[in-house]
Write a protein that holds these residues in place. Sequence first.
Motif, short mmCIF file in Angstrom:
data_model
loop_
_atom_site.label_atom_id
_atom_site.label_comp_id
_atom_site.label_asym_id
_atom_site.label_seq_id
_atom_site.Cartn_x
_atom_site.Cartn_y
_atom_site.Cartn_z
N TYR A 191 0.85 -1.19 0.00
CA TYR A 191 0.00 0.00 0.00
C TYR A 191 0.88 1.24 0.00
O TYR A 191 1.88 1.31 0.73
N GLN A 192 0.52 2.23 -0.81
CA GLN A 192 1.20 3.52 -0.79
C GLN A 192 0.18 4.60 -1.05
O GLN A 192 -0.46 4.63 -2.11
N TRP A 193 -0.03 5.47 -0.08
CA TRP A 193 -1.00 6.55 -0.26
C TRP A 193 -0.55 7.45 -1.41
O TRP A 193 0.62 7.82 -1.52
N GLY A 194 -1.49 7.79 -2.29
CA GLY A 194 -1.18 8.62 -3.44
C GLY A 194 -0.34 7.93 -4.49
O GLY A 194 0.34 8.58 -5.28
N ALA A 195 -0.42 6.61 -4.53
CA ALA A 195 0.40 5.84 -5.48
C ALA A 195 0.15 6.29 -6.91
O ALA A 195 -0.98 6.61 -7.30
N ALA A 196 1.20 6.31 -7.69
CA ALA A 196 1.08 6.69 -9.11
C ALA A 196 0.24 5.66 -9.84
O ALA A 196 0.27 4.47 -9.53
N THR A 197 -0.52 6.12 -10.81
CA THR A 197 -1.37 5.21 -11.59
C THR A 197 -0.69 4.79 -12.88
O THR A 197 -1.32 4.19 -13.75
N THR A 198 0.60 5.08 -13.00
CA THR A 198 1.36 4.73 -14.21
C THR A 198 2.22 3.48 -14.01
O THR A 198 2.95 3.10 -14.91
N HIS A 199 2.15 2.89 -12.83
CA HIS A 199 2.89 1.65 -12.59
C HIS A 199 2.08 0.75 -11.66
O HIS A 199 1.05 1.17 -11.10
N GLN A 200 2.53 -0.47 -11.49
CA GLN A 200 1.83 -1.44 -10.64
C GLN A 200 2.73 -1.93 -9.51
O GLN A 200 2.61 -3.06 -9.03
N ASN A 201 3.63 -1.08 -9.04
CA ASN A 201 4.53 -1.47 -7.95
C ASN A 201 3.84 -1.36 -6.59
O ASN A 201 4.18 -2.10 -5.66
N SER A 202 2.90 -0.43 -6.46
CA SER A 202 2.19 -0.20 -5.21
C SER A 202 0.86 0.46 -5.53
O SER A 202 0.66 0.99 -6.63
N PHE A 203 -0.04 0.45 -4.53
CA PHE A 203 -1.39 0.97 -4.76
C PHE A 203 -1.92 1.61 -3.49
O PHE A 203 -1.55 1.24 -2.37
N ASP A 204 -2.83 2.59 -3.68
CA ASP A 204 -3.75 2.93 -2.61
C ASP A 204 -5.12 2.43 -3.04
O ASP A 204 -5.25 1.81 -4.12
#
Length: 335
Positions: A226-239
Amino acid sequence: MRSAFAVGALLVTVFVVVLSTGAISTVVEGDRAADTARAMSMSCNAALGPVTSGPAGSGALDAAKLTEEQRGNVALIISIGKQRELPPLAWQVAIQAGMTESGLRSLNYGDRDSLGIFQMRPSMGWGTPAQVTDPVYAINKFYDVLGSVPNWKEQRPGDSAQDVERSAFPTRYHRWEAMAAHLIGNVGAVQDPTGCGQGVGNLLPAPTAAAGSAIQFALAQQGKPYQWGAATTHQNSFDCSSLMLQSYRSAGVMLPRTSREQWKAGAYLPVEQAQPGDLLFWAYDTSNPATIHHVAMYLGDGKIVEAQQTGVPVHIRPVRFNEAELMPQAVRPGV
């Protein structure tokens, strides 16, 4: 979805989801409206706004308040857009920009030398005062500049409006999403302005083929951080909302970025009737969507997949429909 909701005339076969040891099998037949939209090269764009009726409204109330002058300018925006063979999304962007800048009126005043429907400034090269206060010129000029915006067809219409207008208040154009989507359907006679399918009255669209693909994408992200404000251009982490956005984007459905915006991006149904692929939302005050703070995807069988919080990777967990802060409606994206 047009006639898909006439009694006895369902055009979509509800998919069957089997949840077993983490595997989901999905069998769906795409609906006729979505197929037609694809044939017209109109990608499904749920970010256009909630065109279905529902508890959060469909934009019809705002549209009903427009004056004759305002509706005339809407009709002109749509007419010129059609003449230029621009897709309904372009009309959507122009309507949102015009409503925000001038209330869809051709004003002869504004901030500094801003004039006309889009408050164009002659000193910034938009044209002469006479030109920018001419609705036909102003609309064509707006479309000219919109066409030069990279990826304007792939982003939220309010963001494209900002790219043209370059306002000091970049988020204000989102306010009129639902109304603009209603108008391009109502005034523009586009039955399916989002390209996703449209509900009618209180009848609910059936689950879509996109839901099955979105589920598969989301499940494949299990274990990622989990990463708050995760970039939507990769799939390394997500919120939470970036996981929903990327899952549905992989299926050809565009969602807004945040959970509060995603609440407006589809048809509403009682949460107890949620089907696989529907979105569930949590809010500090369940009577006020403005307090939504979390979103997850329902998998069926009382389970969701989510990116929950820092330190907890993307995972599947059980969900109870009466658990604290769960909104009483689910959202079916893109319909």
